[in-house]
Design an enzyme around this catalytic site. Structure first.
Site, PDB file in Angstrom:
ATOM      1  N   THR A  11       0.804  -1.229   0.000  1.00 36.27           N
ATOM      2  CA  THR A  11       0.000   0.000   0.000  1.00 36.27           C
ATOM      3  C   THR A  11       0.836   1.277   0.000  1.00 36.27           C
ATOM      4  O   THR A  11       0.282   2.371  -0.146  1.00 36.27           O
ATOM      5  CB  THR A  11      -0.941   0.047   1.224  1.00 36.27           C
ATOM      6  N   ARG A  12       2.150   1.138   0.157  1.00 37.80           N
ATOM      7  CA  ARG A  12       2.999   2.337   0.180  1.00 37.80           C
ATOM      8  C   ARG A  12       4.313   2.058  -0.546  1.00 37.80           C
ATOM      9  O   ARG A  12       4.729   0.912  -0.699  1.00 37.80           O
ATOM     10  CB  ARG A  12       3.294   2.786   1.620  1.00 37.80           C
ATOM     11  N   ASN A  82       7.438  -8.056  -0.490  1.00 40.01           N
ATOM     12  CA  ASN A  82       8.018  -6.717  -0.385  1.00 40.01           C
ATOM     13  C   ASN A  82       8.009  -6.169   1.035  1.00 40.01           C
ATOM     14  O   ASN A  82       8.812  -5.302   1.362  1.00 40.01           O
ATOM     15  CB  ASN A  82       7.235  -5.773  -1.307  1.00 40.01           C
ATOM     16  N   SER A 134      17.818  -5.935  -1.004  1.00 38.78           N
ATOM     17  CA  SER A 134      18.359  -4.590  -0.844  1.00 38.78           C
ATOM     18  C   SER A 134      19.873  -4.628  -1.018  1.00 38.78           C
ATOM     19  O   SER A 134      20.508  -5.673  -0.794  1.00 38.78           O
ATOM     20  CB  SER A 134      18.030  -4.039   0.553  1.00 38.78           C
ATOM     21  N   TYR A 147      18.969  -5.291   9.343  1.00 39.58           N
ATOM     22  CA  TYR A 147      18.311  -5.213   8.037  1.00 39.58           C
ATOM     23  C   TYR A 147      19.128  -5.953   6.985  1.00 39.58           C
ATOM     24  O   TYR A 147      18.576  -6.706   6.168  1.00 39.58           O
ATOM     25  CB  TYR A 147      18.144  -3.745   7.649  1.00 39.58           C
ATOM     26  N   LYS A 151      17.982  -9.237   4.735  1.00 41.88           N
ATOM     27  CA  LYS A 151      17.967  -9.221   3.271  1.00 41.88           C
ATOM     28  C   LYS A 151      18.925 -10.275   2.695  1.00 41.88           C
ATOM     29  O   LYS A 151      18.623 -10.883   1.660  1.00 41.88           O
ATOM     30  CB  LYS A 151      18.316  -7.830   2.759  1.00 41.88           C
TER      31      LYS A 151
END
Length: 239
Positions: A11-12, A82, A134, A147, A151
């Site tokens: 949604t973003r 995502n 990423s 993070y 990934k």
């Protein structure tokens, strides 16, 4: 046959652009979101073929309920993982609980969605999974350890699944963007935008729709490959 796509965190930012790309191409699109009901409502108002549902990717029961709802219309041929958070912090100054949360939200949720939908695609003898990685998976930056680990794990999962699912005509690939102009980037870059821009060889930031274009290219098999991590950016991924 109805074309169905599922986009998590849709949604973003990058996820929204991916969802819009598939909706514009005639897919029935299901998107998941964590908490922003306003963004979800806005997206659904724009596309009659799109439905946004609040799902916690860490909770397998919620994903199974989503599966049942989607399968009432047909087997999805596209899954785009995502959804994610950054949780940036210096390891020694932070809490290991944050590390666990980042791994769960990014990697475990991707694993859960693959575990739920890959068997359906294998049984249907067709499918396309694209996992969003990423530059952080391979480029080490201060405070970005959790993070980056999440990934990197997603990339390894992508390659392993690609090997296992190839004989079922299920393609599994990853897209690894550098810096992308999203709300997440703005939060990360606050106060150091100039320094980040100087660190990028081409001195510009990717737009979310550019990442969406690559995802669509892979998932619609305009470019057919499996077991590929596509690095996209303006030079951040070099080396």
């Amino acid at each position: 046959m109805k074309k169905i796509a599922l986009v998590t965190g849709g949604t973003r930012g990058i996820g929204r652009c991916i969802a819009e790309k598939f909706a514009g191409a005639g897919y029935r699109v299901f998107v998941t979101f964590a908490s922003d009901e306003t963004a979800a409502a806005t997206l659904m108002a724009r596309y009659s073929t799109l439905i946004a549902l609040q799902v916690d990717g860490r909770a397998t029961d919620q994903i199974h309920a989503l599966r049942d709802q989607i399968c009432a219309e047909g087997i999805p041929s596209v899954l785009v993982n995502n959804a994610g958070i950054t949780g940036d912090a210096i390891f020694l100054n932070g809490s290991v609980d944050v590390f666990h949360e980042v791994m769960a939200t990014n990697f475990v949720s991707t694993l859960n969605y693959c575990d739920t939908f890959a068997p359906l695609m294998a049984n249907a003898r067709f499918g396309n999974i694209v996992n969003i990685s990423s530059v952080a998976a391979t480029k080490i930056k201060l405070g970005n350890t959790a993070y980056g680990c999440a990934k990197a794990a997603i990339e390894r999962l992508t390659l392993g699944l690609a090997l296992e699912l190839a004989r079922f005509d299920v393609n599994v690939n990853g897209v690894s963007p550098g810096f992308v102009d999203t709300e997440m980037f703005k939060l990360f870059a606050k106060g150091v935008e100039r320094e980040i821009l100087k660190s990028i060889p081409a001195r510009k930031i990717m737009q979310p729709d550019e990442v969406a274009n690559m995802v669509f290219l892979l998932a619609s098999r305009q470019f057919s490959t499996t077991g590929t991590i596509v690095k996209v950016g303006n030079g951040e991924n070099i080396g």
